[in-house]
Motif scaffolding. Structure first.
Motif, PDB file in Angstrom:
ATOM      1  N   VAL A  14     -21.291 -19.682 -21.232  1.00  0.00           N
ATOM      2  CA  VAL A  14     -20.007 -20.273 -20.885  1.00  0.00           C
ATOM      3  C   VAL A  14     -18.965 -19.852 -21.906  1.00  0.00           C
ATOM      4  N   LYS A  15     -17.795 -19.455 -21.418  1.00  0.00           N
ATOM      5  CA  LYS A  15     -16.651 -19.151 -22.279  1.00  0.00           C
ATOM      6  C   LYS A  15     -15.666 -20.298 -22.125  1.00  0.00           C
ATOM      7  N   TYR A  16     -15.344 -20.972 -23.227  1.00  0.00           N
ATOM      8  CA  TYR A  16     -14.389 -22.075 -23.224  1.00  0.00           C
ATOM      9  C   TYR A  16     -13.041 -21.585 -23.733  1.00  0.00           C
ATOM     10  N   ILE A  17     -11.986 -21.952 -23.023  1.00  0.00           N
ATOM     11  CA  ILE A  17     -10.625 -21.564 -23.406  1.00  0.00           C
ATOM     12  C   ILE A  17      -9.788 -22.820 -23.602  1.00  0.00           C
ATOM     13  N   ALA A  18      -9.361 -23.060 -24.824  1.00  0.00           N
ATOM     14  CA  ALA A  18      -8.477 -24.190 -25.120  1.00  0.00           C
ATOM     15  C   ALA A  18      -7.051 -23.694 -25.221  1.00  0.00           C
ATOM     16  N   VAL A  19      -6.137 -24.438 -24.612  1.00  0.00           N
ATOM     17  CA  VAL A  19      -4.716 -24.082 -24.613  1.00  0.00           C
ATOM     18  C   VAL A  19      -3.917 -25.253 -25.184  1.00  0.00           C
ATOM     19  N   SER A  56      -0.464 -21.725 -27.561  1.00  0.00           N
ATOM     20  CA  SER A  56      -1.572 -21.231 -28.366  1.00  0.00           C
ATOM     21  C   SER A  56      -2.839 -21.242 -27.528  1.00  0.00           C
ATOM     22  N   ALA A  57      -3.770 -20.374 -27.863  1.00  0.00           N
ATOM     23  CA  ALA A  57      -5.033 -20.326 -27.136  1.00  0.00           C
ATOM     24  C   ALA A  57      -6.167 -19.981 -28.088  1.00  0.00           C
ATOM     25  N   SER A  58      -7.330 -20.554 -27.813  1.00  0.00           N
ATOM     26  CA  SER A  58      -8.516 -20.260 -28.605  1.00  0.00           C
ATOM     27  C   SER A  58      -9.711 -20.159 -27.670  1.00  0.00           C
ATOM     28  N   ILE A  59     -10.682 -19.336 -28.032  1.00  0.00           N
ATOM     29  CA  ILE A  59     -11.839 -19.098 -27.174  1.00  0.00           C
ATOM     30  C   ILE A  59     -13.135 -19.242 -27.970  1.00  0.00           C
ATOM     31  N   VAL A  60     -14.088 -19.943 -27.378  1.00  0.00           N
ATOM     32  CA  VAL A  60     -15.442 -20.041 -27.929  1.00  0.00           C
ATOM     33  C   VAL A  60     -16.419 -19.711 -26.811  1.00  0.00           C
ATOM     34  N   SER A 120     -12.563 -16.836 -30.936  1.00  0.00           N
ATOM     35  CA  SER A 120     -11.783 -15.619 -30.749  1.00  0.00           C
ATOM     36  C   SER A 120     -10.312 -15.933 -30.979  1.00  0.00           C
ATOM     37  N   THR A 121      -9.710 -15.360 -32.032  1.00  0.00           N
ATOM     38  CA  THR A 121      -8.361 -15.765 -32.412  1.00  0.00           C
ATOM     39  C   THR A 121      -7.380 -14.611 -32.527  1.00  0.00           C
ATOM     40  N   SER A 122      -7.820 -13.364 -32.323  1.00  0.00           N
ATOM     41  CA  SER A 122      -7.003 -12.217 -32.697  1.00  0.00           C
ATOM     42  C   SER A 122      -5.644 -12.197 -32.022  1.00  0.00           C
ATOM     43  N   ASN A 123      -5.607 -12.245 -30.702  1.00  0.00           N
ATOM     44  CA  ASN A 123      -4.314 -12.192 -30.014  1.00  0.00           C
ATOM     45  C   ASN A 123      -4.330 -12.998 -28.722  1.00  0.00           C
ATOM     46  N   SER A 124      -5.120 -14.066 -28.691  1.00  0.00           N
ATOM     47  CA  SER A 124      -5.261 -14.863 -27.475  1.00  0.00           C
ATOM     48  C   SER A 124      -3.935 -15.457 -27.019  1.00  0.00           C
ATOM     49  N   ALA A 125      -3.147 -15.968 -27.960  1.00  0.00           N
ATOM     50  CA  ALA A 125      -1.878 -16.599 -27.609  1.00  0.00           C
ATOM     51  C   ALA A 125      -0.927 -15.583 -26.969  1.00  0.00           C
ATOM     52  N   THR A 126      -0.896 -14.378 -27.517  1.00  0.00           N
ATOM     53  CA  THR A 126      -0.010 -13.346 -26.987  1.00  0.00           C
ATOM     54  C   THR A 126      -0.424 -12.930 -25.580  1.00  0.00           C
ATOM     55  N   ILE A 127      -1.731 -12.768 -25.361  1.00  0.00           N
ATOM     56  CA  ILE A 127      -2.216 -12.392 -24.032  1.00  0.00           C
ATOM     57  C   ILE A 127      -1.871 -13.473 -23.017  1.00  0.00           C
ATOM     58  N   LEU A 128      -2.096 -14.735 -23.403  1.00  0.00           N
ATOM     59  CA  LEU A 128      -1.782 -15.857 -22.514  1.00  0.00           C
ATOM     60  C   LEU A 128      -0.297 -15.876 -22.178  1.00  0.00           C
ATOM     61  N   HIS A 129       0.536 -15.736 -23.204  1.00  0.00           N
ATOM     62  CA  HIS A 129       1.986 -15.773 -23.013  1.00  0.00           C
ATOM     63  C   HIS A 129       2.452 -14.624 -22.127  1.00  0.00           C
ATOM     64  N   ASP A 130       1.948 -13.427 -22.368  1.00  0.00           N
ATOM     65  CA  ASP A 130       2.372 -12.263 -21.600  1.00  0.00           C
ATOM     66  C   ASP A 130       1.943 -12.349 -20.134  1.00  0.00           C
ATOM     67  N   ALA A 131       0.881 -13.123 -19.874  1.00  0.00           N
ATOM     68  CA  ALA A 131       0.386 -13.247 -18.499  1.00  0.00           C
ATOM     69  C   ALA A 131       1.194 -14.248 -17.681  1.00  0.00           C
ATOM     70  N   MET A 132       2.017 -15.059 -18.339  1.00  0.00           N
ATOM     71  CA  MET A 132       2.860 -16.011 -17.616  1.00  0.00           C
ATOM     72  C   MET A 132       4.109 -15.303 -17.098  1.00  0.00           C
ATOM     73  N   ASN A 133       4.723 -15.881 -16.076  1.00  0.00           N
ATOM     74  CA  ASN A 133       5.887 -15.261 -15.449  1.00  0.00           C
ATOM     75  C   ASN A 133       7.129 -16.155 -15.560  1.00  0.00           C
ATOM     76  N   GLY A 134       8.286 -15.551 -15.337  1.00  0.00           N
ATOM     77  CA  GLY A 134       9.536 -16.290 -15.188  1.00  0.00           C
ATOM     78  C   GLY A 134       9.861 -17.233 -16.324  1.00  0.00           C
ATOM     79  N   ALA A 135      10.266 -18.454 -15.933  1.00  0.00           N
ATOM     80  CA  ALA A 135      10.744 -19.440 -16.900  1.00  0.00           C
ATOM     81  C   ALA A 135       9.671 -19.811 -17.911  1.00  0.00           C
ATOM     82  N   ALA A 136       8.418 -19.894 -17.475  1.00  0.00           N
ATOM     83  CA  ALA A 136       7.345 -20.264 -18.387  1.00  0.00           C
ATOM     84  C   ALA A 136       7.232 -19.281 -19.541  1.00  0.00           C
ATOM     85  N   ARG A 137       7.396 -18.037 -19.246  1.00  0.00           N
ATOM     86  CA  ARG A 137       7.317 -16.996 -20.273  1.00  0.00           C
ATOM     87  C   ARG A 137       8.563 -16.995 -21.149  1.00  0.00           C
TER      88      ARG A 137
END
Length: 208
Positions: A193-198, A173-177, A36-53
């Protein structure tokens, strides 16, 4: 003739709407082992807060997609589904699958400032983490849980080298299988099982 033209116009609009929505599901519902590659990185990034984001930028990573798919295809075992995973908690994955992912990405194993090849790093450096969750959990929810796991480590990364000679920028970056399986313990029960690589990549820029 006017009625016929109206019916044809409505049919064409309905067809366009179906086509436009079909490829925008964030990778959920794909076949076994599909990345799954469509927008995983954006979702991950948007879910972070503060300095990390603030200090990171989301980025697609084809190498991560390929490495995760190969690692899962090579080392996945059906027994990993049998009672190992909680429904809504992402678990860190260790073992051969993670080792293969790290090796393929030539990556570090921790989002830790000291492990980005030293305090005065002048090379592009990537850290890779691997998580798993029950397959029925949505991609978005899984990525949000992973964001909770990594954001404090990301926020602790340095934006300047200790000697002041390098500035650092970071991408996430994030990827899902997903692997769908039938339980060997619970007869007739299907899950998976859903695997999430970051991947968190540090890029240095020489201070002029």
């Amino acid at each position: 003739s006017l009625m016929l033209a109206g019916v044809m116009a409505v049919s064409m609009l309905a067809g366009c709407n179906t086509a436009s929505n079909g490829g925008n599901n964030g990778g959920e519902g794909e076949g076994e082992g599909q990345v799954s590659t469509s927008n995983s990185a954006t979702i991950l990034h948007d879910a972070m807060n503060g300095a990390a984001r603030e200090m990171t930028t989301p980025a697609a990573n084809a190498a991560l997609d390929t490495a995760l798919k190969n690692a899962v295809d090579t080392y996945f075992q059906n027994t990993e589904y049998d009672g190992v995973l909680n429904f809504d908690k992402v678990d860190t994955v260790d073992g051969k699958m993670y080792e293969a992912l790290v090796s393929a990405m030539s990556a570090k194993k921790s989002i830790n400032p000291e492990l980005y090849a030293g305090a005065n790093n002048d090379k592009v450096t990537t850290a890779v983490l691997l998580y798993a969750v029950e397959a029925s959990v949505s991609d978005t929810y899984a990525l949000e849980k992973v964001a909770d796991e990594i954001q404090y480590s990301v926020a602790g990364l340095s934006e300047t080298s200790a000697n002041g000679e390098w500035n650092y920028t970071y991408t996430v970056s994030a990827s899902i299988v997903t692997k769908t399986v039938t339980s060997s313990i619970l007869e007739g029960v299907t899950g998976g099982v859903k695997y999430i690589a970051v991947a968190v990549t540090q890029t240095p820029t020489k201070v002029v």
